[in-house]
Design an enzyme around this catalytic site. Structure first.
Site, mmCIF file in Angstrom:
data_model
loop_
_atom_site.group_PDB
_atom_site.id
_atom_site.type_symbol
_atom_site.label_atom_id
_atom_site.label_comp_id
_atom_site.label_asym_id
_atom_site.label_seq_id
_atom_site.Cartn_x
_atom_site.Cartn_y
_atom_site.Cartn_z
ATOM 1 N N ASP A 50 38.092 42.230 32.805
ATOM 2 C CA ASP A 50 38.273 40.856 33.487
ATOM 3 C C ASP A 50 37.101 39.864 33.373
ATOM 4 O O ASP A 50 36.032 40.175 33.350
ATOM 5 C CB ASP A 50 38.151 41.267 35.033
ATOM 6 C CG ASP A 50 38.286 39.859 35.793
ATOM 7 O OD1 ASP A 50 39.407 39.731 36.517
ATOM 8 O OD2 ASP A 50 37.137 39.232 35.841
ATOM 9 N N TYR A 55 32.697 32.470 32.635
ATOM 10 C CA TYR A 55 31.819 33.247 31.965
ATOM 11 C C TYR A 55 31.081 32.875 30.686
ATOM 12 O O TYR A 55 29.997 33.782 30.208
ATOM 13 C CB TYR A 55 32.226 34.801 32.118
ATOM 14 C CG TYR A 55 32.974 35.044 33.641
ATOM 15 C CD1 TYR A 55 32.687 34.588 34.470
ATOM 16 C CD2 TYR A 55 33.541 36.362 33.623
ATOM 17 C CE1 TYR A 55 33.119 34.926 35.797
ATOM 18 C CE2 TYR A 55 33.974 36.962 34.647
ATOM 19 C CZ TYR A 55 33.866 36.112 35.770
ATOM 20 O OH TYR A 55 34.419 36.485 37.099
ATOM 21 N N LYS A 80 40.730 33.670 33.598
ATOM 22 C CA LYS A 80 40.632 32.411 34.562
ATOM 23 C C LYS A 80 40.519 31.046 34.211
ATOM 24 O O LYS A 80 39.268 30.897 33.372
ATOM 25 C CB LYS A 80 39.635 32.950 35.898
ATOM 26 C CG LYS A 80 39.750 34.460 36.137
ATOM 27 C CD LYS A 80 38.620 34.875 37.185
ATOM 28 C CE LYS A 80 38.676 36.131 37.343
ATOM 29 N NZ LYS A 80 37.580 36.671 36.213
ATOM 30 N N HIS A 113 40.631 30.082 39.379
ATOM 31 C CA HIS A 113 39.310 31.033 39.528
ATOM 32 C C HIS A 113 38.800 30.526 41.210
ATOM 33 O O HIS A 113 38.222 31.379 41.807
ATOM 34 C CB HIS A 113 38.135 30.396 38.761
ATOM 35 C CG HIS A 113 37.118 31.339 38.442
ATOM 36 N ND1 HIS A 113 36.493 31.382 37.406
ATOM 37 C CD2 HIS A 113 36.468 32.180 39.518
ATOM 38 C CE1 HIS A 113 35.632 32.335 37.323
ATOM 39 N NE2 HIS A 113 35.516 32.946 38.580
#
Length: 277
Positions: A50, A55, A80, A113
């Site tokens: 994930d 990120y 996401k 998100h």
């Protein structure tokens, strides 16, 4: 269904099978740290990873996937769309960027998100298009409260497959879990260990001692027995292996209830009704 193996799956509302246990890479640094963690996890039996555009480590995830030697069809990759990219056209573009960074031909699960006000319905329409075009196997949301889901469902043509939210023994989210179940939306938890806050919890430690397991292992087992998908983050090889060593025991109903009773509706992250990013 009793989950007894790291690669056991749940069936989403469109019949796609998703591993119930995976590796999260939030806060894992791009480069060697993320690469090594993902590669180690995949080589030790993990099949779900994930990540997210926010990120900033999708390229490292992609490189690890490529080098791990696991056939693509055995993997389940989630990413996401970030808040700044929400809206119809910008979501399509953001998806293509993520796909390119990951070096993949398709994504298994693409998520919104956060529920950005006045944007998430248009974003969802873009996800529906990506799904209908076969670029993603399942679509869903993160951090949606019941009222966000009700609003989305009033316009959506496709019901989200997953709602990924903060979930741990201090935030058990029972009304939301019940709502998701009633709509056929699979419940997935992020920050399963409460950002580390629960690791010195005396009540859980007492339960862990009984099973000869760690507090983290007991909490992750609790997630699975609550029929939640869970994605603990770690970049430490021994911890990645320890987190996955939870398929050789089962918590009793009494111990499950004791952990459920720790709920304080206490968040470690932002409230989806009040975030400014």
């Amino acid at each position: 269904m009793t989950i007894t193996h790291l690669q056991d799956t749940v069936t989403l509302n469109n019949d796609v099978k998703m591993p119930q246990f995976g590796l999260g890479v939030w806060k894992a640094k791009d480069g060697d740290e993320t690469y090594a963690a993902v590669k180690h996890a995949l080589q030790h039996g993990y099949r779900a990873i994930d990540t997210a555009a926010a990120y900033k480590n999708e390229e490292s995830v992609g490189k690890a996937i490529k080098d791990a030697g696991v056939p693509r069809e055995e993997l389940f990759i989630t990413t996401k769309v970030w808040n700044a990219d929400q809206g119809y056209d910008s979501t399509i573009r953001a998806f293509e960027t993520s796909l390119e960074k990951l070096g993949l031909e398709y994504i298994d699960l693409y998520l919104i998100h956060w529920p950005v006000k006045d944007k998430y319905n248009d974003t969802w329409k873009a996800l529906e298009r990506l799904y209908n075009d076969g670029k993603v196997r399942a679509i869903g949301v993160c951090n949606f409260h019941i009222h966000h889901l009700e609003d989305l469902l009033s316009e959506a043509k496709i019901v989200p497959a997953v709602n990924q939210v903060e979930f741990h023994p201090l935030l058990t989210q029972e009304p939301l879990r019940d709502f998701c179940k009633s709509k056929g939306i699979y419940f997935e938890g992020w920050s399963p260990l409460g950002n580390g806050r629960l690791l010195d919890n005396a009540s859980i430690q007492a339960i862990a001692d009984k099973y000869n397991k760690t507090v983290a292992q007991v909490i992750l087992r609790w997630h699975l027995q609550n029929d939640a998908i869970t994605i603990p983050k770690s970049v430490t090889p021994s911890r990645i292996e320890e987190n996955a060593a939870i398929f050789d025991f089962e918590l009793s109903a009494e111990d499950m209830n004791a952990i459920n009773a720790l709920n304080k509706d206490e968040r470690t992250g932002a409230d989806p009704d009040n975030f400014n990013f």
